[in-house]
Design an enzyme around this catalytic site. Structure first.
Site, PDB file in Angstrom:
ATOM      1  CE  LYS A 192      22.683  21.784 -83.744  1.00 12.22           C
ATOM      2  NZ  LYS A 192      22.670  20.966 -82.507  1.00 12.22           N
ATOM      3  CG  ASN A 193      22.384  23.980 -80.065  1.00 10.25           C
ATOM      4  OD1 ASN A 193      21.872  23.072 -80.729  1.00 10.25           O
ATOM      5  ND2 ASN A 193      23.675  24.040 -79.825  1.00 10.25           N
ATOM      6  CB  CYS A 233      26.482  11.676 -79.069  1.00  6.03           C
ATOM      7  SG  CYS A 233      27.205  13.217 -78.587  1.00  6.03           S
ATOM      8  NE  ARG A 239      25.830  15.786 -75.385  1.00  8.61           N
ATOM      9  CZ  ARG A 239      25.445  16.350 -76.532  1.00  8.61           C
ATOM     10  NH1 ARG A 239      25.753  15.791 -77.678  1.00  8.61           N
ATOM     11  NH2 ARG A 239      24.728  17.458 -76.508  1.00  8.61           N
ATOM     12  CG  ASP A 281      28.380  23.783 -79.398  1.00  8.49           C
ATOM     13  OD1 ASP A 281      27.177  24.079 -79.271  1.00  8.49           O
ATOM     14  OD2 ASP A 281      28.879  22.763 -78.903  1.00  8.49           O
ATOM     15  NE  ARG A 333      22.370  15.579 -85.562  1.00  4.86           N
ATOM     16  CZ  ARG A 333      22.434  14.859 -84.429  1.00  4.86           C
ATOM     17  NH1 ARG A 333      23.175  13.772 -84.377  1.00  4.86           N
ATOM     18  NH2 ARG A 333      21.743  15.220 -83.377  1.00  4.86           N
TER      19      ARG A 333
HETATM   20  C1  EPZ Z   1      23.752  21.735 -75.434  1.00  4.56           C
HETATM   21  O1  EPZ Z   1      23.897  20.351 -75.169  1.00  4.56           O
HETATM   22  C2  EPZ Z   1      23.949  21.901 -76.935  1.00  4.56           C
HETATM   23  N1  EPZ Z   1      22.922  21.139 -77.653  1.00  4.56           N
HETATM   24  C3  EPZ Z   1      25.346  21.405 -77.339  1.00  4.56           C
HETATM   25  O2  EPZ Z   1      25.516  21.672 -78.720  1.00  4.56           O
HETATM   26  C4  EPZ Z   1      26.381  22.218 -76.550  1.00  4.56           C
HETATM   27  O3  EPZ Z   1      27.670  21.731 -76.855  1.00  4.56           O
HETATM   28  C5  EPZ Z   1      26.120  22.095 -75.049  1.00  4.56           C
HETATM   29  O4  EPZ Z   1      24.754  22.510 -74.755  1.00  4.56           O
HETATM   30  C6  EPZ Z   1      27.062  22.972 -74.229  1.00  4.56           C
HETATM   31  O5  EPZ Z   1      26.959  24.292 -74.634  1.00  4.56           O
HETATM   32  C7  EPZ Z   1      21.665  21.652 -77.724  1.00  4.56           C
HETATM   33  O6  EPZ Z   1      21.374  22.720 -77.202  1.00  4.56           O
HETATM   34  C8  EPZ Z   1      20.665  20.843 -78.474  1.00  4.56           C
HETATM   35  P1  EPZ Z   1      25.015  20.370 -71.321  1.00  4.56           P
HETATM   36  P2  EPZ Z   1      23.536  19.782 -73.690  1.00  4.56           P
HETATM   37  O7  EPZ Z   1      23.892  19.687 -70.620  1.00  4.56           O
HETATM   38  O8  EPZ Z   1      22.376  20.508 -73.140  1.00  4.56           O
HETATM   39  C9  EPZ Z   1      27.352  17.349 -68.533  1.00  4.56           C
HETATM   40  C10 EPZ Z   1      26.138  21.233 -80.928  1.00  4.56           C
HETATM   41  O9  EPZ Z   1      27.238  21.012 -81.439  1.00  4.56           O
HETATM   42  N2  EPZ Z   1      26.027  16.987 -68.000  1.00  4.56           N
HETATM   43  O10 EPZ Z   1      25.289  21.815 -71.034  1.00  4.56           O
HETATM   44  O11 EPZ Z   1      23.472  18.305 -73.777  1.00  4.56           O
HETATM   45  C11 EPZ Z   1      27.528  16.813 -69.943  1.00  4.56           C
HETATM   46  O12 EPZ Z   1      27.974  15.470 -69.903  1.00  4.56           O
HETATM   47  C12 EPZ Z   1      25.760  20.566 -79.617  1.00  4.56           C
HETATM   48  O13 EPZ Z   1      25.254  22.008 -81.394  1.00  4.56           O
HETATM   49  C13 EPZ Z   1      25.952  16.120 -66.923  1.00  4.56           C
HETATM   50  O14 EPZ Z   1      26.969  15.653 -66.401  1.00  4.56           O
HETATM   51  O15 EPZ Z   1      24.870  20.212 -72.899  1.00  4.56           O
HETATM   52  C14 EPZ Z   1      28.561  17.745 -70.519  1.00  4.56           C
HETATM   53  O16 EPZ Z   1      29.862  17.278 -70.149  1.00  4.56           O
HETATM   54  C15 EPZ Z   1      26.848  19.623 -79.137  1.00  4.56           C
HETATM   55  N3  EPZ Z   1      24.726  15.778 -66.433  1.00  4.56           N
HETATM   56  C16 EPZ Z   1      28.280  19.077 -69.809  1.00  4.56           C
HETATM   57  O17 EPZ Z   1      27.454  18.771 -68.674  1.00  4.56           O
HETATM   58  C17 EPZ Z   1      23.553  16.266 -66.979  1.00  4.56           C
HETATM   59  O18 EPZ Z   1      22.460  15.935 -66.471  1.00  4.56           O
HETATM   60  C18 EPZ Z   1      27.547  20.079 -70.679  1.00  4.56           C
HETATM   61  O19 EPZ Z   1      26.334  19.486 -71.075  1.00  4.56           O
HETATM   62  C19 EPZ Z   1      23.655  17.143 -68.079  1.00  4.56           C
HETATM   63  C20 EPZ Z   1      24.890  17.489 -68.573  1.00  4.56           C
END
Ligand code: EPZ
Length: 408
Positions: free
Chosen positions: A10-11, A106, A111, A296, A389
């Site tokens: 999915k990701n 969420c 996020r 995850d 999802r």
């Molecule tokens: C991706 O989300 C995945 N989703 C998530 O999977 C996964 O948990 C996550 O990466 C971490 O591996 C998809 O790929 C669609 P991040 P993403 O940006 O890109 C902070 C699932 O269960 N952050 O790496 O949103 C954020 O708040 C889902 O399949 C900022 O502070 O994750 C978080 O604490 C859940 N500022 C951390 O970084 C930003 O601009 C990791 O977020 C962006 C992120």
């Protein structure tokens, strides 16, 4: 008992579908999972003018983005799925502007998207934020530059790779996310004529090109889905072979299952778990960006430790609110104690019992299903739309392995 084949990740599918916006000729993606989130991202890019054709088998989809007619992603779709924000990079690259509603946080955390926006500004885009919209525009086009991500954000890395793929000149992303899904996106974009090097490491170099053409791509298997089924076998006991589970994508999870005393055999074409479901040893896990233990997989692995002998410590370092499955697991007789936003102690118990529980989020819901597989009696799990999802037909897959699940 038996064999299970996982779907495409999915990701990886979500950013790659967003990436089809970059091509001036059609792309074809194979073996696309039939998931709610895939439907949502397809609706988003259709609203931007992409023509989507599904073949009868419905797992082969053609995306024709030759003419884009809009640069604004519909509010109700972005609200439904924050990954819709991944169209901002491609729109900036292709059309020089994008208007997307601010993706809400969420269940698992605020996020924010500050790292995405900071990187777009570094590439020369102007960002305006109204009450709930982000408007980005680059009238003179995007210019390659040096970008340092304060945190190796998966989404920010993906958005920046897509924006930079058609920027003028070179971009270097430092402290980039290294997830396999990033590598798969880069593979797809390079097949479209992009010039991306270093995906999978923390330094990614992109040489912008003026145009990208369509490509054919099969997405990598879903390592989180695979890991979830490995844990199901480890908890319930049995002998399960997860086909197309790539061992190199699941090293931390396999290592921790072995540390807990589970027999795990890594084959070329999959991973096998043989377990009695008894004598599980407590182990500590700490989630980290790839190649660390995947956040995850945290909830699913916690479900596993609830029936271990001894106390396990679960440390969640990626998200600030990803322990909502703890109180639900405790309804089934588990003894989890949330110490802080980032630390939960799990005192193993002899066995779990059935209970009525509610899924708090996607992976928390998967954890409740795993616990219900071993909880004595019939459990009832509500709000399973969260689980659907990220898992295609989870009840069919688990019932084929010997579970007794009915979707009401
Ligand atoms: C991706 O989300 C995945 N989703 C998530 O999977 C996964 O948990 C996550 O990466 C971490 O591996 C998809 O790929 C669609 P991040 P993403 O940006 O890109 C902070 C699932 O269960 N952050 O790496 O949103 C954020 O708040 C889902 O399949 C900022 O502070 O994750 C978080 O604490 C859940 N500022 C951390 O970084 C930003 O601009 C990791 O977020 C962006 C992120």
């Amino acid at each position: 008992e038996g064999r299970v084949r996982v779907s495409s990740a999915k990701n990886a599918v979500l950013p790659i579908i967003a990436g089809t916006l970059l091509a001036s000729t059609p792309s074809k993606l194979l073996e696309i999972p039939n998931l709610e989130d895939v439907g949502t991202i397809c609706q988003v890019i259709e609203s931007l003018g992409v023509k989507i054709t599904r073949n009868k088998a419905d797992d082969e989809i053609i995306f024709d983005a030759s003419t884009l007619t809009a640069t604004e992603a519909p509010y109700e779709l972005v609200r439904k799925m924050r990954a819709s924000f991944l169209v901002m990079g491609p729109l900036l690259a292709r059309k020089g502007e994008a208007k997307i509603s601010m993706p809400g946080g969420c269940a698992i955390g605020a996020r924010p998207i500050d790292l995405h926006l900071k990187a777009f500004e570094a590439l020369g885009a102007k960002i305006e934020i109204t009450e709930d919209y982000v408007y980005a525009h680059a009238p003179e086009g995007l210019k390659g530059t040096q970008i340092y991500l304060d945190f190796p954000s998966v989404g920010a890395t993906e958005n920046v790779i897509m924006a930079a793929s058609m920027a003028e000149g070179k971009t270097v992303i430092e402290n980039a996310a290294e997830e396999p899904e990033i590598v798969d996106l880069a593979t797809f974009l390079n097949a479209m004529g992009a010039n991306i090097r270093g995906a999978g490491t923390n330094v990614i170099r992109i040489e912008g090109v003026p145009q990208l053409h369509g490509a054919i791509h099969t997405v990598i298997p879903d390592r989180i889905e695979a890991g979830t089924y490995l844990i199901a076998a480890a908890m319930a006991g049995g002998d399960v072979f997860v086909e197309n589970a790539l061992p190199e994508h699941l090293k931390p999870v396999v290592a921790k299952l072995k540390e807990a005393g589970v027999t795990v055999e890594e084959e070329i074409d999959g991973i096998r778990v043989i377990s009695t479901g008894k004598g599980i040893k407590a182990v500590d896990i700490k989630t980290l960006p790839y190649p660390g233990f995947p956040t995850d997989m945290q909830a699913q692995f916690m479900a596993f430790t609830t029936i271990a002998e001894g106390t396990s410590t679960v440390t969640e370092t990626v998200f600030e609110n990803r322990f909502m499955h703890c109180k639900e697991l405790n309804k089934m007789g588990a003894d989890t104690q949330v110490i802080s936003n980032h630390i939960c102690k799990v005192n193993g118990v002899e066995k779990l019992h059935a209970a009525k529980t509610t899924c708090p989020d996607l992976r928390g819901g998967a954890a409740l299903i795993l616990a219900a597989l071993v909880g004595e009696g019939q459990s009832e799990i509500n709000n399973i739309y969260h689980v659907e999802r990220g898992y295609e037909n989870i009840e069919g897959v688990l019932n084929n392995l010997g579970a007794d699940m009915t979707k009401i």
